[in-house]
Design an enzyme around this catalytic site. Structure first.
Site, PDB file in Angstrom:
ATOM      1  N   ASP A   7      -5.677  -4.847   6.425  1.00  0.00           N
ATOM      2  CA  ASP A   7      -4.605  -5.514   5.336  1.00  0.00           C
ATOM      3  C   ASP A   7      -4.398  -4.281   4.624  1.00  0.00           C
ATOM      4  OD1 ASP A   7      -3.561  -7.425   4.217  1.00  0.00           O
ATOM      5  OD2 ASP A   7      -5.096  -7.763   2.303  1.00  0.00           O
TER       6      ASP A   7
ATOM      7  N   ASP B  60       2.049  -1.471   5.868  1.00  0.00           N
ATOM      8  CA  ASP B  60       3.153  -1.943   4.630  1.00  0.00           C
ATOM      9  C   ASP B  60       4.000  -0.631   3.836  1.00  0.00           C
ATOM     10  OD1 ASP B  60       4.178  -2.909   2.475  1.00  0.00           O
ATOM     11  OD2 ASP B  60       1.725  -3.437   1.711  1.00  0.00           O
TER      12      ASP B  60
ATOM     13  N   HIS C 170      -0.139 -11.458  -5.623  1.00  0.00           N
ATOM     14  CA  HIS C 170      -1.800 -10.605  -5.745  1.00  0.00           C
ATOM     15  C   HIS C 170      -2.179 -11.041  -7.043  1.00  0.00           C
ATOM     16  CE1 HIS C 170       0.030  -7.973  -1.821  1.00  0.00           C
ATOM     17  NE2 HIS C 170      -1.100  -9.456  -1.374  1.00  0.00           N
TER      18      HIS C 170
ATOM     19  N   HIS D 296       1.073 -14.035   2.026  1.00  0.00           N
ATOM     20  CA  HIS D 296       0.037 -13.343   0.988  1.00  0.00           C
ATOM     21  C   HIS D 296      -0.071 -13.752  -0.188  1.00  0.00           C
ATOM     22  CE1 HIS D 296      -0.447  -9.300   3.317  1.00  0.00           C
ATOM     23  NE2 HIS D 296       0.070  -9.817   4.270  1.00  0.00           N
TER      24      HIS D 296
HETATM   25 ZN   LIG Z   1      -1.269  -8.675   0.342  1.00  0.00          ZN
END
Ligand SMILES: [Zn+2]
Length: 283
Positions: A82, A104, A178, A206
């Protein structure tokens, strides 16, 4: 069964109109809880670790846990990196045996994100390991990740990004964050539908901890095929531990409070699998 990649899992979800739950694990008990929940509900499942989790133990330790437990189950389990924060970490995860990888590059400018993502996609292609990328910034804070105020995904950019990178799935920023929400998040669902029109690969949500069930399900209807849950699993685990220690301050056996945390996580994951409607979808 042996670990599977996220490729078919997400394509099946896309075709079936549901989402695969992707759950962050921090320790053995959480891995056990997630897979037990998936097994009980006959759901395909993804387990994922962030860079800070990987730093806490190691890629191979988490992978060994997941592999050992998955081997004894009948549902497909995928091990996912992740928020892979660098090309090097993505390659370490690939070499270790992770079966799905996120890179990412959302903190970089558009062109740099494309270049980094393409490099990881090309490197993972010979092993058939699918890559997830992120475009636009999911805001909020989770471990070392700080998305700041967030920036929404621009649909036309999403189209160009997917064409230029060949990425397998795409995390989009549509107003989630998040960590723990301070207010009720407002999702830009029309933006999600716009992205869906222009992009054919599975989309990822997410920051779903704390979203209403209705919000998650509406986003699935509009093209989300994978939903990430992290923060609320940590809270569930820790609440279970705290309760045992509050009731019995002299308790000293890690198995006692570990089991309580594990049971809490299992119940939460079963709930989230039902919200994603992936129960009964294991092949
Ligand atoms: Zn995330």
């Amino acid at each position: 069964m042996p670990l599977v990649t996220s490729k078919q899992m997400l394509l099946d979800a896309q075709a079936g109109g549901y989402a695969v739950g992707a759950f962050n694990a921090e320790n053995m008990e959480m891995v056990q809880a997630i897979i037990a929940a998936a097994e009980e509900l006959k759901a395909p499942v993804m387990i994922q670790t962030t860079p800070s989790t990987v730093k806490y133990a190691s890629l191979d330790l988490y992978l060994a846990n997941v592999t050992a437990i998955a081997k004894k189950t009948s549902v497909p389990v995928c091990m996912h990196l992740d928020h892979g924060s660098s090309f090097e970490l993505a390659m370490q995860a690939l070499r270790t045996g992770y079966t799905s990888i996120m890179i990412d590059g959302s903190h970089s400018v558009f062109e740099e994100n494309i270049a980094l993502t393409k490099r990881v996609v090309d490197a993972c292609a010979p092993s058939d390991v699918p890559v997830e990328a992120e475009l636009g910034k999911v805001g909020g804070k989770e471990d070392d990740l700080d998305g700041g105020a967030g920036g929404y995904t621009v649909p036309e950019e999403a189209k160009e990004f997917v064409e230029k990178t060949g990425v397998g799935s795409l995390a989009v920023a549509i107003g989630t964050a998040h960590g723990v929400y301070s207010g009720v998040p407002k999702l830009d669902l029309d933006r999600l539908s716009e992205i869906r029109k222009l992009v054919s690969i599975p989309l990822v949500l997410h920051g779903a901890s704390g979203l209403s069930d209705e919000a998650v399900q509406e986003s699935i209807k509009r093209g989300i095929c994978k939903v990430n849950f992290a923060t609320e699993l940590r809270i569930a685990y820790t609440d279970g531990v705290k309760k045992v220690l509050a009731d019995a301050p002299d308790a000293f056996d890690p198995k006692k409070y570990g089991a309580a945390g594990r049971e809490n996580v299992k119940q939460l994951v079963m709930n989230r699998i039902r919200v994603c409607q992936s129960n009964g979808k294991a092949k």
